[in-house]
Design an enzyme around this catalytic site. Structure first.
Site, PDB file in Angstrom:
ATOM      1  N   ASP A   1      -3.689   7.238  -3.608  1.00 21.53           N
ATOM      2  CA  ASP A   1      -5.059   7.745  -3.763  1.00 21.53           C
ATOM      3  C   ASP A   1      -5.430   8.584  -2.552  1.00 21.53           C
ATOM      4  O   ASP A   1      -4.761   8.521  -1.518  1.00 21.53           O
ATOM      5  CB  ASP A   1      -6.032   6.569  -3.891  1.00 21.53           C
ATOM      6  CG  ASP A   1      -5.944   5.624  -2.706  1.00 21.53           C
ATOM      7  OD1 ASP A   1      -4.893   4.991  -2.538  1.00 21.53           O
ATOM      8  OD2 ASP A   1      -6.908   5.542  -1.917  1.00 21.53           O
TER       9      ASP A   1
ATOM     10  N   CYS B   1      -9.800 -24.454  16.362  1.00 19.48           N
ATOM     11  CA  CYS B   1      -8.525 -24.158  15.700  1.00 19.48           C
ATOM     12  C   CYS B   1      -7.387 -24.710  16.556  1.00 19.48           C
ATOM     13  O   CYS B   1      -7.584 -25.071  17.714  1.00 19.48           O
ATOM     14  CB  CYS B   1      -8.383 -22.660  15.449  1.00 19.48           C
ATOM     15  SG  CYS B   1      -7.809 -21.698  16.869  1.00 19.48           S
TER      16      CYS B   1
ATOM     17  N   ASP C   1       0.867  -1.184   0.000  1.00 19.89           N
ATOM     18  CA  ASP C   1       0.000   0.000   0.000  1.00 19.89           C
ATOM     19  C   ASP C   1       0.903   1.233   0.000  1.00 19.89           C
ATOM     20  O   ASP C   1       2.099   1.161   0.305  1.00 19.89           O
ATOM     21  CB  ASP C   1      -0.955  -0.021   1.200  1.00 19.89           C
ATOM     22  CG  ASP C   1      -2.182   0.867   0.966  1.00 19.89           C
ATOM     23  OD1 ASP C   1      -2.239   1.579  -0.053  1.00 19.89           O
ATOM     24  OD2 ASP C   1      -3.093   0.849   1.828  1.00 19.89           O
TER      25      ASP C   1
ATOM     26  N   CYS D   1     -14.337 -22.889  19.509  1.00 21.25           N
ATOM     27  CA  CYS D   1     -13.596 -22.963  18.251  1.00 21.25           C
ATOM     28  C   CYS D   1     -12.689 -24.176  18.335  1.00 21.25           C
ATOM     29  O   CYS D   1     -12.263 -24.559  19.423  1.00 21.25           O
ATOM     30  CB  CYS D   1     -12.787 -21.678  18.093  1.00 21.25           C
ATOM     31  SG  CYS D   1     -11.568 -21.702  16.777  1.00 21.25           S
TER      32      CYS D   1
ATOM     33  N   CYS E   1      -7.221 -22.937  19.973  1.00 19.55           N
ATOM     34  CA  CYS E   1      -8.324 -23.207  20.901  1.00 19.55           C
ATOM     35  C   CYS E   1      -8.411 -24.670  21.304  1.00 19.55           C
ATOM     36  O   CYS E   1      -9.003 -24.993  22.323  1.00 19.55           O
ATOM     37  CB  CYS E   1      -9.637 -22.729  20.301  1.00 19.55           C
ATOM     38  SG  CYS E   1      -9.619 -20.956  20.019  1.00 19.55           S
TER      39      CYS E   1
END
Ligand code: GUN
Ligand code: ZN
Length: 492
Positions: free
Chosen positions: A124, A276, A89, A274, A279
């Site tokens: 931008d 994952c 960016d 969760c 977790c």
């Protein structure tokens, strides 16, 4: 030049392959934001979660002498110690947040080119939502001049064209048309971070659609700043392909635990809902106390949700995923309802055959398939005596009576001939026993449409409309009397 190849589509969403100098990336995908000040092994770790591309900030590197030197000498991939494709960016966001960016558009683009960025972004000017019109117009003109300049600078890297225009949808449309004319490899929708932060998802949908419908289909579209997974199904459904996430780290820092349908304060958790790797191997207490573990969980669920979105594109049930996810939060429901307003547009992008239609609530009444079905009602040319009935059990009954055509009414589609009772979409649609009023309204509107179409064609056609008493108080039943003999059936 085949740089973006689309493999699967559903609604305005798609699975695509984007070629970059560092390999092919499958979209939709999320690019974790790598803070160049904090790099240790972070970037290289991202692969395990499912990351295929990263994003970092060229301006932050540029303004720090040691980082800048190293990036120029060894390249951005070496600086981040990672060979995955990297988007950079420009510092526009810093410009927006802190107003202190001391670099020109050409300087930062030449720097991005020099350090070997895979996708460069011009400087931008993000205009905030609900800005004054004049400001939005002026910012946009400046942004477009910079886009044009960028097109002249960047030669070998991919280049993103940014769409701005604040919350003015006509400016978004114009912005998209004009960047599309300049021609970029990737298009990015900017200036939406405040809308994401305030959960203004209806406006977000408007902005994405206004931009997307004016951008070329054969290039990916990036939604700048959207890193929370709860927005992925909706944003992909209206055509976004790339996302960036600083959210996983920012939320962890704020002690927040991300789920696919929202955010929890980690201190409030008594259980980890969760599975994952974090977790399933650490205790609630450990996750509460360790920001890195929390960030890792946040990344796992973020990528998990993107895989769910992708699978639903393949299965062509992305609308249903949106309906399920958008029930989690009233602001998301605003977004879903806004998307439903663009059903006629979405229908043009949407592939014609799908898995069976599941009715999951009022928004299902406005699905593109329903609209498409309604648009094709003129193919039924009727004559003689026609029965239209809401009672799907009437099959036996009609054998004794003499009708030239029998139509059943199935919400939300409306009338279908008995011969189509096994066919996609209407015959295969799964609807609840008690449907809501929206589904009945759309169904009855389509019955009226069929009656009107055929009455205009053939004055001698005679309609009988029979309905179950459970439909009794629907206001459109009265309308039916204009065209048909109307009878109520007592339900048993
Ligand atoms: N990051 C978040 N929003 C924006 C934006 O509007 N432009 C750029 N370049 N980066 C962003
Ligand atoms: Zn987890």
């Amino acid at each position: 030049m085949l740089e973006f190849e689309i493999r699967h589509k559903d609604l305005m969403g798609r699975i695509g392959k984007l070629q970059t100098p560092h390999g092919t990336v499958e979209t939709p995908t999320i690019m974790p934001v790598i803070n160049p000040n904090l790099v240790s092994l972070k970037a290289a770790d991202m692969k395990q979660y499912g990351a295929e591309m990263l994003i970092t900030n060229a301006y932050i590197i540029y303004r720090k002498a040691d980082l800048r030197e190293e990036a120029i000498k060894k390249g951005i991939h070496s600086l981040l110690r990672c060979e995955m494709p990297i988007m950079t960016d420009s510092g526009s966001y810093q410009l927006y947040e802190y107003k202190d960016v001391e670099v020109s558009n050409s300087e930062i683009l030449e720097f991005q080119q020099r350090i070997g960025s895979d996708i460069c972004v011009p400087l931008d000017i993000p205009t905030p939502p609900y800005a004054k019109r004049e400001r939005a117009e002026n910012d946009l003109e400046m942004t477009l001049r910079r886009m044009q300049e960028a097109r002249g600078i960047i030669q070998n890297n991919l280049l993103a064209g940014v769409v701005q225009g604040s919350t003015f949808l006509d400016l978004r449309a114009e912005s998209a048309k004009r960047v599309a004319e300049l021609g970029f490899d990737v298009y990015a929708i900017g200036g939406v971070v405040p809308l994401l932060a305030s959960y203004t998802f209806d406006k977000l949908v408007d902005i994405i659609v206004a931009s997307k419908r004016n951008l070329p289909l054969n290039a990916p579209v990036h939604l700048f700043g959207a890193g929370h997974p709860m927005i992925f199904p909706l944003a992909v459904a209206v055509g976004c392909d790339l996302f960036d996430s600083a959210a996983y780290a920012l939320y962890a820092k704020g002690k927040r635990y991300i789920t696919s349908d929202g955010t929890r304060k980690v201190e409030d958790l008594q259980y980890l809902p969760c599975a994952c790797p974090v977790c399933s191997s650490y205790s609630v207490k450990e996750v509460q106390e360790d920001t890195d573990l929390l960030a890792a969980h946040n990344l796992w669920v973020t990528f998990e949700e993107m895989r769910i979105v992708k699978q639903s594109i393949v299965e062509r049930n992305l609308w249903e995923l949106c309906e399920r996810r958008c029930r989690a939060y009233p602001a998301l429901l605003n977004g879903l309802k806004q998307m439903a307003k663009y059903s006629a547009l979405i229908e043009k992008y949407d592939p014609a055959t799908k898995h069976p239609f599941f009715y999951l609530g009022e928004s299902s009444a406005y699905r593109p398939e329903v609209l498409r079905y309604s648009n094709k009602l003129d193919r039924f040319t009727l004559s003689g005596n026609v029965l239209i009935t809401t009672n799907l059990e009437e099959k036996e009954l009609t054998e004794q009576e003499q009708f030239d055509h029998v139509f059943f009414v199935k919400p939300p589609f409306g009338p279908y001939p008995a011969e189509l009772s096994e066919s996609y979409p209407v015959g295969q649609a799964e609807i609840p026993i008690e449907v809501d009023n929206e589904a009945r309204t759309v169904a009855l509107q389509n019955v009226l449409k069929l009656l009107e179409l055929n009455r205009n064609r053939n004055r001698n056609v005679k309609f009988v409309f029979r309905y179950n008493s459970s439909w009794e108080d629907h206001p459109l039943i009265e309308e039916m009397r204009k065209y048909a003999e109307v009878r109520v059936m007592e339900s048993n």
